[in-house]
Design an enzyme around this catalytic site. Structure first.
Site, PDB file in Angstrom:
ATOM      1  CB  SER A   1      -6.632  22.987  17.414  1.00  0.00           C
ATOM      2  OG  SER A   1      -7.216  21.830  16.883  1.00  0.00           O
TER       3      SER A   1
ATOM      4  CE  LYS B   1      -7.698  27.107  13.930  1.00  0.00           C
ATOM      5  NZ  LYS B   1      -7.863  26.003  14.893  1.00  0.00           N
TER       6      LYS B   1
ATOM      7  CB  SER C   1      -6.395  22.821  13.143  1.00  0.00           C
ATOM      8  OG  SER C   1      -7.187  23.451  14.139  1.00  0.00           O
TER       9      SER C   1
END
Length: 457
Positions: A178, A79, A154
């Site tokens: 997330s 990420k 996210s």
């Protein structure tokens, strides 16, 4: 044999028996990324040269039989809020669009030490603020099961990359679901560990008291493998537990007979979880507004100084141009909650209710081993469906946010399909009891094949 569809344990077996090389596996993954990701848009940066260099070193380790781990030679993605030395780390924000860290996060170092191969950095909601991966400053990520739908957020890029076989495992970060929400939307397995189980050093913070780095994989066994590699005490992060990391994979096959879940179901009541969403968002707004104060145009990242009168003008212009609407909204709400006259009414009260949430979980685990819950009220919704109503978007997190203020671990795994879209469920455990979550999830995946289903893309 489709190399890009392999699990970690399948790839490890082929690598250590020298039936394939890491260079072959990595090149196959990079080829698929360049062929497919124009549709999915899961990657912000693809690290071709670095990946092949790391793959060659991994093959040398295997050839010598030295320091070979279950992750040696395995391609993964990260990420884009986790620092990678000399590799762009943007948080999917214009304000950090060209930021290149000079150091690695602890997680990055641990994976490098294990011999894993970084193939790229994945898209996300800007600074982790969002539930759909539509708040990226660069582009929307699409759900591989239906490109008209969101992948969740996210960590949407990480989940989409895992689902579309664009990495053998991915590393996400969970502030309020997330990892788990996109895992549920994209039919992959993902865990939010106990807060403090994995070092946050090198993670660009959203909410320092919630943020938890965790892996997404094809199945629970792989998830246990990765967490075992990245967990542990870190002198750079005082919030990490100074306790040994269990051998999750060695114990994953232990019987779950007699546990109070599935085998024996008890209904429990979490009295204060109805306040979980407002407590989570109040604390998030407050901590995020403080954490993002460092993005000021004077130290690193974007700096807008055209016609600026003074340093305050640079600060204001940079943040106005560099931050997206959702980030600005949350900064303003957080500053309001922390302001004189409102601190006690909002932030302090939310902290008190946070304590009650934690006690609710402690009370529940006095009578059951694991809690079972959905990951989201719906399957993945369409792109653009909720962007005009922030409150409706926030409500998508209702089943996943309570665990973050409480600090307990939670694991999401595939549980079926509805109208051809994945359905996810989550298992919630006691502090530092990821082991039980892995055992239950693994037992479930031994008698179901939802996690083996792949999108046609």
């Amino acid at each position: 044999m489709q190399l890009t569809n392999l699990t970690i344990h399948e790839a490890h077996e082929l690598l250590t028996t020298k039936k394939i090389s890491s260079v072959e596996l990595t090149q196959a993954m990079l080829d698929r990324i360049h062929d497919v990701d124009s549709k999915v848009k899961s990657y912000v940066t693809v690290t071709d040269d670095l990946a092949l260099e790391q793959a060659k070193k991994a093959d040398e380790r295997v050839a010598k039989g030295e320091n070979v781990t279950p992750l040696t030679g395995i391609p993964f993605s990260m990420k884009d809020c986790i620092s990678t030395r000399n590799v762009r780390t943007t948080c999917s924000s214009k304000i950090l669009e060209n930021y290149v860290p000079q150091y690695n996060a602890t997680v990055t170092n641990k994976l490098a030490d294990a011999g894993a191969v970084l193939v790229g950095k994945t898209n996300m909601d800007e600074f982790g603020m969002g539930s759909s991966c539509e708040n990226s400053a660069f582009f929307n990520t699409h759900n591989p099961w239906n490109l008209d739908h969101v992948p969740g957020g996210s960590s949407g890029g990480s989940a989409a990359a895992m689902s579309a076989s664009l990495a053998t495992f991915t590393i996400g970060e969970d502030t309020g679901g997330s990892v788990r929400m996109p895992a549920g939307f994209c039919n992959v397995t993902g865990i939010k560990p106990t807060y403090g189980r994995v070092s946050r050093y090198g993670l660009i913070a959203l909410v320092s008291s919630f943020d938890s780095i965790g892996p997404m994989t094809r199945d629970a066994y792989d998830c246990a493998t990765v967490l075992e590699a990245i967990a542990g005490h870190d002198p750079h992060d005082s919030t990490t537990y100074n306790s040994p990391v269990p051998h999750y994979t060695e114990n994953i096959n232990k019987s779950v007979k007699g546990m109070k879940l599935g085998m024996e179901i008890h209904e429990v009541s979490l009295l204060h979880t109805k306040y979980g969403l407002p407590v989570y968002y109040l604390l998030l707004f407050a901590e995020a507004s403080a954490n993002l104060a460092r993005m000021d145009g004077t130290r690193f990242g974007l700096s807008v100084s055209e016609n600026a009168k003074d340093v305050i003008d640079i600060y204001l212009q940079t943040r106005h141009e560099g931050f997206g609407d959702e980030v600005k909204r949350r900064i303003m709400l957080g500053a309001y909650a922390l302001s004189a006259g409102y601190y006690d009414a909002y932030y302090l009260k939310a902290q008190k209710v946070r304590t009650l949430l934690r006690r609710d979980f402690e009370s529940a685990f006095a009578s059951v081993d694991v809690l079972l819950a959905p990951t989201c009220p719906t399957t993945a919704f369409k792109l653009g469906e909720k962007t005009s109503d922030p409150l409706e978007m926030y409500l998508s997190d209702i089943y996943v946010v309570a665990t973050n203020p409480a600090g307990v671990p939670a694991l999401a795994l595939p549980a079926g399909f509805s109208k051809d879209m994945p359905v996810g469920m989550q298992l919630i455990g006691k502090h530092l009891d990821e082991q039980t979550l892995f055992q239950v999830a693994h037992a479930y995946q031994q008698v179901t094949d939802w996690h083996k289903q792949l999108p046609n893309i």
